[in-house]
Design an enzyme around this catalytic site. Structure first.
Site, mmCIF file in Angstrom:
data_model
loop_
_atom_site.group_PDB
_atom_site.id
_atom_site.type_symbol
_atom_site.label_atom_id
_atom_site.label_comp_id
_atom_site.label_asym_id
_atom_site.label_seq_id
_atom_site.Cartn_x
_atom_site.Cartn_y
_atom_site.Cartn_z
ATOM 1 N N TYR A 175 29.850 44.074 32.382
ATOM 2 C CA TYR A 175 31.158 44.093 33.044
ATOM 3 C C TYR A 175 31.330 45.362 33.878
ATOM 4 O O TYR A 175 31.648 45.296 35.075
ATOM 5 C CB TYR A 175 32.242 43.993 31.973
ATOM 6 C CG TYR A 175 33.659 44.061 32.479
ATOM 7 C CD1 TYR A 175 34.163 43.086 33.351
ATOM 8 C CD2 TYR A 175 34.520 45.095 32.083
ATOM 9 C CE1 TYR A 175 35.477 43.143 33.802
ATOM 10 C CE2 TYR A 175 35.828 45.152 32.524
ATOM 11 C CZ TYR A 175 36.309 44.183 33.379
ATOM 12 O OH TYR A 175 37.605 44.235 33.830
HETATM 13 N N1 NAP Z 1 43.058 42.421 31.108
HETATM 14 C C1 NAP Z 1 42.661 43.701 31.146
HETATM 15 O O1 NAP Z 1 42.792 44.460 30.154
HETATM 16 C C2 NAP Z 1 42.068 44.268 32.414
HETATM 17 C C3 NAP Z 1 41.845 45.656 32.470
HETATM 18 C C4 NAP Z 1 41.277 46.187 33.629
HETATM 19 C C5 NAP Z 1 40.981 45.369 34.704
HETATM 20 N N2 NAP Z 1 41.202 44.021 34.602
HETATM 21 C C6 NAP Z 1 40.853 43.197 35.760
HETATM 22 O O2 NAP Z 1 42.003 42.486 36.165
HETATM 23 C C7 NAP Z 1 41.620 41.278 36.817
HETATM 24 C C8 NAP Z 1 42.437 40.110 36.267
HETATM 25 O O3 NAP Z 1 42.192 40.013 34.872
HETATM 26 P P1 NAP Z 1 43.164 39.227 33.857
HETATM 27 O O4 NAP Z 1 43.215 40.063 32.632
HETATM 28 O O5 NAP Z 1 44.401 38.813 34.539
HETATM 29 O O6 NAP Z 1 42.209 37.960 33.540
HETATM 30 P P2 NAP Z 1 42.539 36.395 33.342
HETATM 31 O O7 NAP Z 1 43.886 36.210 32.754
HETATM 32 O O8 NAP Z 1 41.363 35.846 32.622
HETATM 33 O O9 NAP Z 1 42.543 35.842 34.838
HETATM 34 C C9 NAP Z 1 41.351 35.844 35.595
HETATM 35 C C10 NAP Z 1 41.588 35.055 36.866
HETATM 36 O O10 NAP Z 1 40.363 35.038 37.629
HETATM 37 C C11 NAP Z 1 40.022 33.677 37.939
HETATM 38 N N3 NAP Z 1 38.563 33.556 37.980
HETATM 39 C C12 NAP Z 1 37.680 33.812 36.986
HETATM 40 N N4 NAP Z 1 36.429 33.535 37.383
HETATM 41 C C13 NAP Z 1 36.527 33.104 38.676
HETATM 42 C C14 NAP Z 1 35.579 32.650 39.630
HETATM 43 N N5 NAP Z 1 34.266 32.554 39.344
HETATM 44 N N6 NAP Z 1 36.027 32.281 40.857
HETATM 45 C C15 NAP Z 1 37.338 32.335 41.168
HETATM 46 N N7 NAP Z 1 38.287 32.759 40.292
HETATM 47 C C16 NAP Z 1 37.877 33.128 39.063
HETATM 48 C C17 NAP Z 1 40.634 32.859 36.787
HETATM 49 O O11 NAP Z 1 40.898 31.492 37.138
HETATM 50 P P3 NAP Z 1 39.824 30.312 36.841
HETATM 51 O O12 NAP Z 1 39.347 30.517 35.434
HETATM 52 O O13 NAP Z 1 40.567 29.031 37.058
HETATM 53 O O14 NAP Z 1 38.757 30.497 37.863
HETATM 54 C C18 NAP Z 1 41.962 33.598 36.605
HETATM 55 O O15 NAP Z 1 42.900 33.175 37.552
HETATM 56 C C19 NAP Z 1 40.105 41.141 36.607
HETATM 57 O O16 NAP Z 1 39.434 41.534 37.779
HETATM 58 C C20 NAP Z 1 39.809 42.127 35.492
HETATM 59 O O17 NAP Z 1 38.486 42.629 35.562
HETATM 60 C C21 NAP Z 1 41.741 43.451 33.494
#
Ligand code: NAP
Length: 276
Positions: A175
């Site tokens: 990651y």
């Molecule tokens: N949650 C945390 O603690 C955290 C911390 C730091 C950074 N982040 C970053 O924040 C961002 C959002 O994370 P989140 O926590 O909101 O995650 P999440 O709830 O799992 O949402 C992820 C989103 O990305 C989409 N996605 C995943 N794989 C994809 C693909 N191959 N093509 C197109 N869309 C895709 C998913 O939709 P589908 O599954 O329908 O494709 C979903 O809409 C990410 O970049 C993550 O690395 C998160």
């Protein structure tokens, strides 16, 4: 209270967010869940024309229906970011249908937490994270950037991670390497496109309680709600800072640089306890 101290969020007032995005064409990836979905709600309410991307058409339609019911202008583009031919088509379609993109929010992401001893036969963990977190967004921006630069207008927000501003955490190699690759790519490109008035913001997002973080036991670790994380995204869009970083990562990184041995031991102990 601890969450407020650790993660003071910057909630843009309605008017300034509206000033920044009303009538603007905003491309938001990963819009069907978590941070993306919460951001879509705020941006739609402020009058943006939203172009939403994720893999699942059904999930995007649910989000779009909710936003349209509240008066939002929303278009959905179900696309898998790891399918580079589809991403190239997507970028072409977006420009053909909307003329230009004002703001790109690179939020879609894939997370894998697995120790290296459980990864020896899982090379695909590394290729999959690189495809979604690095190469897909690069493919997208290679088509969108020339138009932004020619118009001398545009802003790119990258949802990066706090992990890149901390001592290396065990188990997150796939990651962090992929998030770090895009982070480095964008910061290097930012230096080139700034002369054409295209700006970037890297958000070193702290822990956010979403579908992505749920499988890891972060109980007891203060984190943001998706709604609070979306406030950071709105702050990025409104004020366009070069980066948004949790204030405490600086002192921790300095401690790590000075006492690398103890930082590694600390992270290793957290790793054994299953906290990192
Ligand atoms: N949650 C945390 O603690 C955290 C911390 C730091 C950074 N982040 C970053 O924040 C961002 C959002 O994370 P989140 O926590 O909101 O995650 P999440 O709830 O799992 O949402 C992820 C989103 O990305 C989409 N996605 C995943 N794989 C994809 C693909 N191959 N093509 C197109 N869309 C895709 C998913 O939709 P589908 O599954 O329908 O494709 C979903 O809409 C990410 O970049 C993550 O690395 C998160």
């Amino acid at each position: 209270m601890a969450t407020r101290l650790l993660y003071p969020t910057s909630r843009p007032r309605g008017k300034s967010l509206r000033d920044a995005v009303a009538g603007q064409v905003v491309l938001l990836t990963g819009a069907s869940h978590g941070i993306g979905k919460a951001s879509a709600r705020k941006l739609a309410a402020a009058g943006a024309t939203l172009l939403l991307v994720a893999r699942s058409r059904e999930d995007l339609e649910v989000v779009a229906a909710e936003l349209r019911a509240d008066g939002g202008t929303v278009h959905i583009y179900p696309t898998d970011l790891s399918d580079f031919a589809a991403v190239e088509r997507l970028a072409g379609d977006l420009l053909a249908e909307h003329g230009h993109i004002d703001i790109v929010i690179n939020n879609a992401g894939k997370s894998i937490r697995r120790s290296i001893d459980k990864s020896y036969d899982r090379f695909h963990d590394f290729t999959r994270t690189m495809d979604v977190n690095y190469l897909g967004p690069v493919r997208l921006l290679l088509t969108l950037l020339p138009d932004m630069r020619e118009r001398r207008s545009g802003h790119i927000v990258n949802i990066s991670t706090w992990g890149l501003r901390m001592p290396p955490a065990p188990r997150w190699s796939a990651y962090y390497a992929s998030k770090g690759a895009f982070d480095c790519w964008l910061r290097s490109v930012a230096a080139e496109i700034a002369t054409d008035d295209v700006t970037t913001t890297s958000i070193y997002m702290p822990l956010v309680h979403t579908r992505m973080s749920a499988p890891t036991d972060f109980s007891g670790v203060p984190g943001l709600t998706a709604d609070e994380a979306a406030d950071l995204v709105c702050h990025a869009v409104t004020s366009r800072p070069h980066e948004i970083t949790p204030w405490w990562t600086g002192p921790i990184q300095a401690w790590s640089d000075l006492a690398r041995g103890s930082a590694h031991r600390f992270m290793g102990r957290a790793f054994r306890k299953g906290k990192a």
